[in-house]
Every structure is written in structure tokens, then in C-alpha cells.
Design a protein around this motif. Structure first.
Motif, PDB file in Angstrom:
ATOM      1  N   HIS A 196      69.904  48.575  55.162  1.00 23.74           N
ATOM      2  CA  HIS A 196      69.400  48.672  53.792  1.00 23.74           C
ATOM      3  C   HIS A 196      70.420  48.072  52.831  1.00 23.74           C
ATOM      4  CE1 HIS A 196      67.841  51.567  50.415  1.00 23.74           C
ATOM      5  NE2 HIS A 196      67.583  50.296  50.168  1.00 23.74           N
ATOM      6  N   ARG A 219      71.051  46.878  48.878  1.00 22.81           N
ATOM      7  CA  ARG A 219      70.533  47.007  47.511  1.00 22.81           C
ATOM      8  C   ARG A 219      71.342  46.123  46.567  1.00 22.81           C
ATOM      9  NH1 ARG A 219      67.306  50.637  44.682  1.00 22.81           N
ATOM     10  NH2 ARG A 219      67.045  51.954  46.508  1.00 22.81           N
ATOM     11  N   LYS A 263      72.395  39.091  46.765  1.00 21.29           N
ATOM     12  CA  LYS A 263      72.009  40.060  47.800  1.00 21.29           C
ATOM     13  C   LYS A 263      71.631  39.350  49.086  1.00 21.29           C
ATOM     14  CE  LYS A 263      67.836  41.380  47.988  1.00 21.29           C
ATOM     15  NZ  LYS A 263      66.511  41.922  47.654  1.00 21.29           N
ATOM     16  N   ARG A 298      73.853  51.364  55.040  1.00 23.66           N
ATOM     17  CA  ARG A 298      73.520  51.083  53.643  1.00 23.66           C
ATOM     18  C   ARG A 298      74.608  50.214  53.005  1.00 23.66           C
ATOM     19  NH1 ARG A 298      70.773  54.162  49.258  1.00 23.66           N
ATOM     20  NH2 ARG A 298      71.360  53.051  47.364  1.00 23.66           N
ATOM     21  N   ASP A 358      75.601  48.847  49.223  1.00 18.95           N
ATOM     22  CA  ASP A 358      75.372  48.885  47.778  1.00 18.95           C
ATOM     23  C   ASP A 358      76.237  47.839  47.100  1.00 18.95           C
ATOM     24  OD1 ASP A 358      73.671  50.995  48.160  1.00 18.95           O
ATOM     25  OD2 ASP A 358      75.089  52.532  47.518  1.00 18.95           O
ATOM     26  N   ASN A 380      65.465  46.302  47.059  1.00 13.69           N
ATOM     27  CA  ASN A 380      66.048  46.471  48.384  1.00 13.69           C
ATOM     28  C   ASN A 380      65.736  45.306  49.305  1.00 13.69           C
ATOM     29  OD1 ASN A 380      66.713  49.221  47.708  1.00 13.69           O
ATOM     30  ND2 ASN A 380      64.566  49.708  48.050  1.00 13.69           N
ATOM     31  N   TRP A 426      65.544  45.413  53.628  1.00 10.83           N
ATOM     32  CA  TRP A 426      65.809  46.249  54.795  1.00 10.83           C
ATOM     33  C   TRP A 426      65.318  45.561  56.054  1.00 10.83           C
ATOM     34  CZ3 TRP A 426      62.483  48.028  50.882  1.00 10.83           C
ATOM     35  CH2 TRP A 426      61.118  47.934  51.169  1.00 10.83           C
TER      36      TRP A 426
END
Length: 215
Positions: A48, A50, A62, A142, A144, A152, A154
Motif C-alpha cells: 500500500h 499513499r 508515488k 505500507r 507513506d 493509494n 496497492w
């Protein structure tokens, strides 16, 4: 159209029966998917990422961070034969993963901080080719970036159902074989997307008969 009461009653009972069967199928399907999710969650690790925000530049960043991390992670996880091994391997690589993310961020001209950690998270239903991964709680790696307030991204990194080939996310056939070995053939077969039309057909019959009586 003139129909006797017996014929009308027979049709109505048929419609009712078809509707009940459809509802029964939906209910059983939901139970099966819940059972599959609980079984699956014991064998997989989700991924995941973000973004800092939904701004175009942050979303692009990202994608770059995600791609570089997956490129590094993939060969590491190829040596793992269970979720436990995969999690240990990722924990041992956590510092390097953070370095890769930070270098990617800085090379792109940003100074966002990054946090990488394991957490239990609620994921939506996701399709990978002909495999449907039910929604629910899963252990996830995760990532961040900055404020982590953006959209997101994933995937499923163990077993690897998808990976990055250049700029494309594709379904990994070897990962599907690992998944089958992990969860067992019956659970794997239940995840295949192949029986959705059955319920639709029953409701379609109901709608057609309803239109007939409304004419």
C-alpha cells in the motif's frame, strides 16, 4: 394474452423460486468470499503506497517510488516460501527500502519524508486478471510519502500477483501458482472469476416476466 389462474400461479411460483435461488446464491457467494478472505489473509502480504497529495506531481512521484520499491522487492521475495518468511525478509530490508524511497523522492526534487512499516489494513475487492481477491483486512507493507493524503496504490507482493514491467502492472503467472500452493486448490478455485453470470441470468428472467405481466 389470456392465461388461466393455474398457469399464472405456476409462472409466479417459478419467478419466486428463481428469485429465492438468486438471493440464496448471492448470500452463499458473500459467505464464501468472507471465508476465502479470512483464509487468504493468513497467506498474503499486500502493498500500500499513499502519495503526499492528489496533485499530479505528487501522484507521479508515488508511481516512481512504487516502481523502484517493487523492482527491489521482487527478487528478495522470490527466495521466500511462506508469508512469514516474506515478512521477515522485508523487515530485514526496511532500512534499504526507506533509502530507495528517499533517493527517489530527492532525485525528483522533493524533500518529503517517507515512512515504511507493516500494518493491518482494510482493502477493497481487487481483480488481478482472472483472480478476485476479496475485500477485508490484510497485513500490508505500507509506504507513506509526505502527508500521505493522496490516492493509494496497492498490489499483492506476496505471493506476487502483480509486478512492474517497465511502466506496466501485469499479472504474474508464477505468483498465481504460489498462491494456489499457499491457500490450497479449493480456495484458489473459489477465487477464480468464472461464475458471476449465474445470478444475473436469474434476475434477468424475473425482469422479463415482470414486463410480460405489465403489458
Amino acid at each position: 394474452m389470456n392465461l388461466g389462474r393455474g398457469a399464472i400461479l405456476g409462472i409466479l411460483l417459478g419467478v419466486l423460486g428463481g428469485t429465492v435461488l438468486a438471493v440464496w446464491d448471492v448470500s452463499n457467494d458473500a459467505k464464501d468470499r468472507k471465508s476465502n478472505q479470512e483464509e487468504l489473509s493468513e497467506h498474503v502480504i499486500r502493498f500500500h503506497v499513499r502519495a503526499n497529495s492528489d496533485e499530479e506531481e505528487d501522484q507521479q512521484l508515488k508511481e516512481e517510488v512504487k516502481s523502484n520499491l517493487v523492482e527491489y522487492i521482487s527478487p528478495v521475495l522470490e527466495q521466500c516460501s511462506s508469508r512469514e518468511e516474506a515478512q521477515i525478509a522485508l523487515e530485514e530490508e526496511m532500512e534499504e527500502l526507506e533509502n530507495i524511497a528517499l533517493i527517489t523522492i530527492h532525485d525528483a526534487g522533493y524533500d518529503y519524508p517517507v515512512s515504511i512499516y507493516f500494518s493491518t489494513e482494510d482493502f477493497p475487492v481487487k481483480e488481478y486478471g482472472d483472480i478476485l481477491v476479496p475485500g477485508g483486512e490484510y497485513e500490508a507493507l505500507r509506504v507513506d510519502i509526505g502527508e500521505a493524503a493522496g490516492q493509494n496504490w496497492w498490489c499483492l507482493i506476496y505471493p506476487p500477483l502483480c509486478f512492474i514491467d517497465g511502466s506496466t502492472v501485469i499479472v504474474d503467472e508464477d505468483g498465481k501458482e504460489v498462491l494456489k500452493e499457499e491457500v490450497g486448490e479449493e480456495a484458489y478455485e473459489n477465487m477464480l472469476i468464472e461464475d458471476k453470470p449465474k445470478v444475473v441470468v436469474k434476475f434477468k428472467l424475473y425482469e422479463e416476466l415482470k414486463e410480460l405481466f405489465l403489458k
